[in-house]
Design a protein around this motif. Sequence first.
Motif, PDB file in Angstrom:
ATOM      1  N   TYR A 129     -28.226  72.555 -15.695  1.00 34.36           N
ATOM      2  CA  TYR A 129     -27.545  71.327 -15.287  1.00 34.36           C
ATOM      3  C   TYR A 129     -26.123  71.634 -14.835  1.00 34.36           C
ATOM      4  O   TYR A 129     -25.487  72.550 -15.357  1.00 34.36           O
ATOM      5  CB  TYR A 129     -27.444  70.352 -16.465  1.00 34.36           C
ATOM      6  CG  TYR A 129     -28.752  69.934 -17.052  1.00 34.36           C
ATOM      7  CD1 TYR A 129     -29.366  68.749 -16.638  1.00 34.36           C
ATOM      8  CD2 TYR A 129     -29.372  70.689 -18.043  1.00 34.36           C
ATOM      9  CE1 TYR A 129     -30.568  68.347 -17.203  1.00 34.36           C
ATOM     10  CE2 TYR A 129     -30.576  70.294 -18.600  1.00 34.36           C
ATOM     11  CZ  TYR A 129     -31.166  69.120 -18.184  1.00 34.36           C
ATOM     12  OH  TYR A 129     -32.358  68.723 -18.730  1.00 34.36           O
ATOM     13  N   VAL A 130     -25.616  70.801 -13.930  1.00 41.90           N
ATOM     14  CA  VAL A 130     -24.212  70.834 -13.554  1.00 41.90           C
ATOM     15  C   VAL A 130     -23.793  69.381 -13.290  1.00 41.90           C
ATOM     16  O   VAL A 130     -24.588  68.579 -12.786  1.00 41.90           O
ATOM     17  CB  VAL A 130     -23.957  71.760 -12.335  1.00 41.90           C
ATOM     18  CG1 VAL A 130     -24.650  71.267 -11.099  1.00 41.90           C
ATOM     19  CG2 VAL A 130     -22.477  71.974 -12.106  1.00 41.90           C
ATOM     20  N   VAL A 131     -22.565  69.042 -13.668  1.00 36.48           N
ATOM     21  CA  VAL A 131     -22.071  67.667 -13.523  1.00 36.48           C
ATOM     22  C   VAL A 131     -21.284  67.530 -12.222  1.00 36.48           C
ATOM     23  O   VAL A 131     -20.455  68.383 -11.893  1.00 36.48           O
ATOM     24  CB  VAL A 131     -21.174  67.276 -14.721  1.00 36.48           C
ATOM     25  CG1 VAL A 131     -20.591  65.889 -14.533  1.00 36.48           C
ATOM     26  CG2 VAL A 131     -21.966  67.353 -16.010  1.00 36.48           C
ATOM     27  N   ALA A 132     -21.539  66.450 -11.505  1.00 33.88           N
ATOM     28  CA  ALA A 132     -20.830  66.169 -10.248  1.00 33.88           C
ATOM     29  C   ALA A 132     -19.406  65.719 -10.558  1.00 33.88           C
ATOM     30  O   ALA A 132     -19.209  64.747 -11.282  1.00 33.88           O
ATOM     31  CB  ALA A 132     -21.562  65.092  -9.464  1.00 33.88           C
ATOM     32  N   PRO A 133     -18.396  66.395 -10.001  1.00 35.50           N
ATOM     33  CA  PRO A 133     -17.007  66.038 -10.266  1.00 35.50           C
ATOM     34  C   PRO A 133     -16.480  64.917  -9.371  1.00 35.50           C
ATOM     35  O   PRO A 133     -15.386  64.420  -9.588  1.00 35.50           O
ATOM     36  CB  PRO A 133     -16.258  67.338  -9.981  1.00 35.50           C
ATOM     37  CG  PRO A 133     -17.074  67.960  -8.892  1.00 35.50           C
ATOM     38  CD  PRO A 133     -18.502  67.617  -9.206  1.00 35.50           C
ATOM     39  N   ALA A 134     -17.273  64.551  -8.356  1.00 34.11           N
ATOM     40  CA  ALA A 134     -16.848  63.521  -7.397  1.00 34.11           C
ATOM     41  C   ALA A 134     -18.101  62.941  -6.750  1.00 34.11           C
ATOM     42  O   ALA A 134     -19.182  63.513  -6.855  1.00 34.11           O
ATOM     43  CB  ALA A 134     -15.941  64.135  -6.325  1.00 34.11           C
ATOM     44  N   ASP A 135     -17.958  61.810  -6.075  1.00 44.24           N
ATOM     45  CA  ASP A 135     -19.070  61.252  -5.301  1.00 44.24           C
ATOM     46  C   ASP A 135     -19.371  62.192  -4.142  1.00 44.24           C
ATOM     47  O   ASP A 135     -18.445  62.746  -3.530  1.00 44.24           O
ATOM     48  CB  ASP A 135     -18.712  59.884  -4.721  1.00 44.24           C
ATOM     49  CG  ASP A 135     -18.530  58.802  -5.778  1.00 44.24           C
ATOM     50  OD1 ASP A 135     -18.733  59.085  -6.974  1.00 44.24           O
ATOM     51  OD2 ASP A 135     -18.188  57.675  -5.391  1.00 44.24           O
TER      52      ASP A 135
END
Length: 120
Positions: free
Chosen positions: A25-31
């Motif tokens: 998994y990786v989290v989106a830092p922006a739209d």
Amino acid sequence: MAFMGVDEFVLNVTETDVSTAGTVYVVAPADGKIVTIQSVIDGAIATTNVVLTASIGSTAVTGGAITVTQSGSAAGDVDVVTPSALNYFKTGDYIKIVTGGQSTNTISAHYTIRCKSTTH
């Protein structure tokens, strides 16, 4: 996270064994929007190809499946896909890559997700 241009960025994540079923998994830092997904392996996989599938949350990314070919595989093999739909995400969404674990040999895989910001 590395920035490529004014409105582009990349997300990187590593999987310790692409030959065993698993998820990273990786989290989106922006739209943003996923532009390409790339994989590179650290060695040769054996027995059969490995299929990697990308999703944003529980929604599969259309055109986001990568096949890592077993025949002739070696360290440094790169595969790339360009998603065609369902590839937009919001800040804080998680992007995941799932491996089916179809092959053998304990081989690491590294993923680069190139994104375009949709926030201006």
